[in-house]
Design a protein around this motif. Structure first.
Motif, PDB file in Angstrom:
ATOM      1  N   ASP A 155     -11.484  24.047 -43.245  1.00  0.00           N
ATOM      2  CA  ASP A 155     -11.022  22.656 -43.254  1.00  0.00           C
ATOM      3  C   ASP A 155     -11.954  21.780 -44.084  1.00  0.00           C
ATOM      4  O   ASP A 155     -11.492  20.853 -44.775  1.00  0.00           O
ATOM      5  CB  ASP A 155     -10.942  22.123 -41.821  1.00  0.00           C
ATOM      6  CG  ASP A 155      -9.801  22.754 -41.039  1.00  0.00           C
ATOM      7  OD1 ASP A 155      -8.849  23.230 -41.671  1.00  0.00           O
ATOM      8  OD2 ASP A 155      -9.879  22.780 -39.798  1.00  0.00           O
ATOM      9  N   LEU A 156     -13.256  22.063 -44.034  1.00  0.00           N
ATOM     10  CA  LEU A 156     -14.208  21.297 -44.829  1.00  0.00           C
ATOM     11  C   LEU A 156     -13.909  21.456 -46.319  1.00  0.00           C
ATOM     12  O   LEU A 156     -13.864  20.478 -47.069  1.00  0.00           O
ATOM     13  CB  LEU A 156     -15.625  21.759 -44.516  1.00  0.00           C
ATOM     14  CG  LEU A 156     -16.774  21.007 -45.181  1.00  0.00           C
ATOM     15  CD1 LEU A 156     -16.790  19.543 -44.759  1.00  0.00           C
ATOM     16  CD2 LEU A 156     -18.111  21.672 -44.846  1.00  0.00           C
ATOM     17  N   LYS A 157     -13.683  22.684 -46.743  1.00  0.00           N
ATOM     18  CA  LYS A 157     -13.371  22.939 -48.152  1.00  0.00           C
ATOM     19  C   LYS A 157     -12.040  22.318 -48.556  1.00  0.00           C
ATOM     20  O   LYS A 157     -11.879  21.855 -49.688  1.00  0.00           O
ATOM     21  CB  LYS A 157     -13.350  24.447 -48.403  1.00  0.00           C
ATOM     22  CG  LYS A 157     -14.718  25.105 -48.301  1.00  0.00           C
ATOM     23  CD  LYS A 157     -14.614  26.614 -48.478  1.00  0.00           C
ATOM     24  CE  LYS A 157     -15.979  27.285 -48.331  1.00  0.00           C
ATOM     25  NZ  LYS A 157     -15.886  28.771 -48.443  1.00  0.00           N
ATOM     26  N   ALA A 158     -11.080  22.304 -47.637  1.00  0.00           N
ATOM     27  CA  ALA A 158      -9.760  21.748 -47.939  1.00  0.00           C
ATOM     28  C   ALA A 158      -9.721  20.228 -47.805  1.00  0.00           C
ATOM     29  O   ALA A 158      -8.716  19.595 -48.157  1.00  0.00           O
ATOM     30  CB  ALA A 158      -8.713  22.370 -47.018  1.00  0.00           C
ATOM     31  N   GLY A 159     -10.799  19.624 -47.269  1.00  0.00           N
ATOM     32  CA  GLY A 159     -10.830  18.177 -47.093  1.00  0.00           C
ATOM     33  C   GLY A 159     -10.022  17.687 -45.915  1.00  0.00           C
ATOM     34  O   GLY A 159      -9.535  16.559 -45.924  1.00  0.00           O
ATOM     35  N   HIS A 160      -9.889  18.537 -44.872  1.00  0.00           N
ATOM     36  CA  HIS A 160      -9.081  18.178 -43.702  1.00  0.00           C
ATOM     37  C   HIS A 160      -9.951  17.757 -42.526  1.00  0.00           C
ATOM     38  O   HIS A 160     -10.937  18.436 -42.205  1.00  0.00           O
ATOM     39  CB  HIS A 160      -8.217  19.366 -43.267  1.00  0.00           C
ATOM     40  CG  HIS A 160      -7.186  19.740 -44.278  1.00  0.00           C
ATOM     41  ND1 HIS A 160      -6.623  20.991 -44.340  1.00  0.00           N
ATOM     42  CD2 HIS A 160      -6.588  19.021 -45.267  1.00  0.00           C
ATOM     43  CE1 HIS A 160      -5.757  21.044 -45.327  1.00  0.00           C
ATOM     44  NE2 HIS A 160      -5.715  19.855 -45.899  1.00  0.00           N
ATOM     45  N   LEU A 161      -9.577  16.672 -41.886  1.00  0.00           N
ATOM     46  CA  LEU A 161     -10.180  16.253 -40.624  1.00  0.00           C
ATOM     47  C   LEU A 161      -9.206  16.612 -39.515  1.00  0.00           C
ATOM     48  O   LEU A 161      -8.111  16.049 -39.439  1.00  0.00           O
ATOM     49  CB  LEU A 161     -10.449  14.742 -40.628  1.00  0.00           C
ATOM     50  CG  LEU A 161     -11.139  14.190 -39.382  1.00  0.00           C
ATOM     51  CD1 LEU A 161     -12.597  14.636 -39.329  1.00  0.00           C
ATOM     52  CD2 LEU A 161     -11.044  12.662 -39.345  1.00  0.00           C
ATOM     53  N   LYS A 162      -9.600  17.561 -38.662  1.00  0.00           N
ATOM     54  CA  LYS A 162      -8.705  18.034 -37.602  1.00  0.00           C
ATOM     55  C   LYS A 162      -9.375  17.889 -36.236  1.00  0.00           C
ATOM     56  O   LYS A 162     -10.454  18.436 -36.002  1.00  0.00           O
ATOM     57  CB  LYS A 162      -8.341  19.505 -37.811  1.00  0.00           C
ATOM     58  CG  LYS A 162      -7.429  19.769 -38.989  1.00  0.00           C
ATOM     59  CD  LYS A 162      -7.037  21.240 -39.031  1.00  0.00           C
ATOM     60  CE  LYS A 162      -6.113  21.555 -40.185  1.00  0.00           C
ATOM     61  NZ  LYS A 162      -5.723  22.993 -40.207  1.00  0.00           N
ATOM     62  N   ALA A 163      -8.716  17.151 -35.345  1.00  0.00           N
ATOM     63  CA  ALA A 163      -9.164  17.108 -33.947  1.00  0.00           C
ATOM     64  C   ALA A 163      -8.806  18.421 -33.266  1.00  0.00           C
ATOM     65  O   ALA A 163      -7.924  19.156 -33.728  1.00  0.00           O
ATOM     66  CB  ALA A 163      -8.517  15.934 -33.227  1.00  0.00           C
ATOM     67  N   LEU A 164      -9.478  18.715 -32.145  1.00  0.00           N
ATOM     68  CA  LEU A 164      -9.323  20.035 -31.541  1.00  0.00           C
ATOM     69  C   LEU A 164      -8.082  20.179 -30.679  1.00  0.00           C
ATOM     70  O   LEU A 164      -7.544  21.285 -30.561  1.00  0.00           O
ATOM     71  CB  LEU A 164     -10.562  20.375 -30.704  1.00  0.00           C
ATOM     72  CG  LEU A 164     -11.904  20.402 -31.442  1.00  0.00           C
ATOM     73  CD1 LEU A 164     -12.943  21.130 -30.603  1.00  0.00           C
ATOM     74  CD2 LEU A 164     -11.796  21.039 -32.821  1.00  0.00           C
ATOM     75  N   HIS A 165      -7.629  19.088 -30.067  1.00  0.00           N
ATOM     76  CA  HIS A 165      -6.472  19.218 -29.174  1.00  0.00           C
ATOM     77  C   HIS A 165      -5.832  17.854 -28.953  1.00  0.00           C
ATOM     78  O   HIS A 165      -6.394  16.815 -29.320  1.00  0.00           O
ATOM     79  CB  HIS A 165      -6.876  19.846 -27.832  1.00  0.00           C
ATOM     80  CG  HIS A 165      -7.985  19.108 -27.135  1.00  0.00           C
ATOM     81  ND1 HIS A 165      -7.773  18.001 -26.363  1.00  0.00           N
ATOM     82  CD2 HIS A 165      -9.328  19.342 -27.108  1.00  0.00           C
ATOM     83  CE1 HIS A 165      -8.916  17.572 -25.869  1.00  0.00           C
ATOM     84  NE2 HIS A 165      -9.881  18.364 -26.314  1.00  0.00           N
ATOM     85  N   SER A 166      -4.676  17.828 -28.338  1.00  0.00           N
ATOM     86  CA  SER A 166      -3.878  16.609 -28.206  1.00  0.00           C
ATOM     87  C   SER A 166      -4.519  15.565 -27.299  1.00  0.00           C
ATOM     88  O   SER A 166      -4.184  14.382 -27.389  1.00  0.00           O
ATOM     89  CB  SER A 166      -2.481  16.950 -27.683  1.00  0.00           C
ATOM     90  OG  SER A 166      -2.559  17.570 -26.407  1.00  0.00           O
ATOM     91  N   HIS A 167      -5.431  15.975 -26.410  1.00  0.00           N
ATOM     92  CA  HIS A 167      -6.090  15.039 -25.500  1.00  0.00           C
ATOM     93  C   HIS A 167      -7.474  14.639 -25.995  1.00  0.00           C
ATOM     94  O   HIS A 167      -8.253  14.042 -25.241  1.00  0.00           O
ATOM     95  CB  HIS A 167      -6.198  15.642 -24.095  1.00  0.00           C
ATOM     96  CG  HIS A 167      -4.880  15.783 -23.422  1.00  0.00           C
ATOM     97  ND1 HIS A 167      -4.688  16.563 -22.294  1.00  0.00           N
ATOM     98  CD2 HIS A 167      -3.667  15.244 -23.702  1.00  0.00           C
ATOM     99  CE1 HIS A 167      -3.422  16.503 -21.923  1.00  0.00           C
ATOM    100  NE2 HIS A 167      -2.783  15.711 -22.761  1.00  0.00           N
ATOM    101  N   SER A 168      -7.786  14.971 -27.232  1.00  0.00           N
ATOM    102  CA  SER A 168      -9.128  14.748 -27.752  1.00  0.00           C
ATOM    103  C   SER A 168      -9.563  13.291 -27.632  1.00  0.00           C
ATOM    104  O   SER A 168     -10.650  12.999 -27.132  1.00  0.00           O
ATOM    105  CB  SER A 168      -9.197  15.202 -29.213  1.00  0.00           C
ATOM    106  OG  SER A 168     -10.495  15.066 -29.719  1.00  0.00           O
ATOM    107  N   PHE A 169      -8.719  12.365 -28.064  1.00  0.00           N
ATOM    108  CA  PHE A 169      -9.095  10.954 -28.049  1.00  0.00           C
ATOM    109  C   PHE A 169      -8.913  10.336 -26.671  1.00  0.00           C
ATOM    110  O   PHE A 169      -9.603   9.375 -26.335  1.00  0.00           O
ATOM    111  CB  PHE A 169      -8.293  10.189 -29.104  1.00  0.00           C
ATOM    112  CG  PHE A 169      -8.582  10.649 -30.503  1.00  0.00           C
ATOM    113  CD1 PHE A 169      -9.731  10.245 -31.152  1.00  0.00           C
ATOM    114  CD2 PHE A 169      -7.719  11.518 -31.164  1.00  0.00           C
ATOM    115  CE1 PHE A 169     -10.012  10.685 -32.443  1.00  0.00           C
ATOM    116  CE2 PHE A 169      -7.983  11.956 -32.445  1.00  0.00           C
ATOM    117  CZ  PHE A 169      -9.141  11.545 -33.092  1.00  0.00           C
ATOM    118  N   ARG A 170      -8.025  10.883 -25.877  1.00  0.00           N
ATOM    119  CA  ARG A 170      -7.917  10.424 -24.485  1.00  0.00           C
ATOM    120  C   ARG A 170      -9.186  10.785 -23.723  1.00  0.00           C
ATOM    121  O   ARG A 170      -9.701   9.991 -22.930  1.00  0.00           O
ATOM    122  CB  ARG A 170      -6.704  11.053 -23.800  1.00  0.00           C
ATOM    123  CG  ARG A 170      -6.452  10.508 -22.392  1.00  0.00           C
ATOM    124  CD  ARG A 170      -5.499  11.376 -21.613  1.00  0.00           C
ATOM    125  NE  ARG A 170      -6.100  12.665 -21.276  1.00  0.00           N
ATOM    126  CZ  ARG A 170      -5.504  13.600 -20.543  1.00  0.00           C
ATOM    127  NH1 ARG A 170      -4.271  13.403 -20.114  1.00  0.00           N
ATOM    128  NH2 ARG A 170      -6.115  14.734 -20.275  1.00  0.00           N
TER     129      ARG A 170
END
Length: 200
Positions: A47-62
């Protein structure tokens, strides 16, 4: 919205799965039988090489809405963009900021103030609704961002807040929400008075 309890002795693989974003789930063993081994259970390097910011799961920000602030720092510092799913989670994230203490938000603002490229981080946080999540009337104005573009940082947090809050009538309520110390309150309010005097 509370910080987790820390237990020693948890395997590194378990710890990595509790991180914020996949680019932060990479670890290198420095000692012991696994010395030199790279741990990357969620393909954070990809993801770092592709320039992607990915959270780990759907409740991450909750679970922890301060991930908005850290995500903005990763995005700006590492030139990442949220993938489609993470972008949807980010759009829903500001409502969970209410569960976060002012002290924790203050700590995240300190981290931002200590870095370069503050203006870009502030613009992204504003786009993501992080400031409105703290207070519905808080949105850094164009003049504040322009000032930070001219002086990219790092800056003392007191100065950064003076720039971000100096023209906002609700600054006292925002400072209360952030549990700001007396020194910071004085600097912000003195700045606001100077701005009012200049404009009058």
């Amino acid at each position: 919205g509370a910080l987790p309890q820390i237990r020693l002795g948890v395997p590194i693989e378990v710890d990595l799965l509790r991180r914020d974003f996949t680019v932060n789930t990479i670890a290198l063993a420095l000692t012991g039988p696994c010395s030199g081994k790279l741990f990357d259970p969620l393909e954070g390097l990809r993801d770092l090489k592709a320039g992607h910011l990915k959270a780990l799961h759907s409740h991450s920000f909750r679970d922890d809405a301060t991930r908005l602030w850290r995500g903005a720092q990763y995005a700006v510092g590492l030139k990442l963009r949220p993938d489609a799913q993470t972008a949807r989670w980010i759009a829903d994230a500001p409502r969970w900021i209410a569960t976060i203490s002012g002290h924790r938000i203050w700590a995240e603002l300190i981290n931002i103030a200590m870095r370069q490229h503050i203006a870009a981080t502030i613009r992204l946080l504003d786009k993501w609704g992080a400031f409105v999540g703290v207070h519905p009337e808080w949105s850094p104005g164009a003049k504040a961002v322009q000032a930070l573009n001219r002086r990219p940082g790092p800056h003392p947090l007191d100065l950064l807040l003076a720039v971000l809050l100096g023209n906002i009538p609700q600054r006292e309520m925002i400072l209360n929400r952030l549990a700001a110390p007396k020194v910071a309150r004085r600097i912000v309010n003195d700045t606001a008075r100077l701005l009012t005097t200049r404009d009058s």
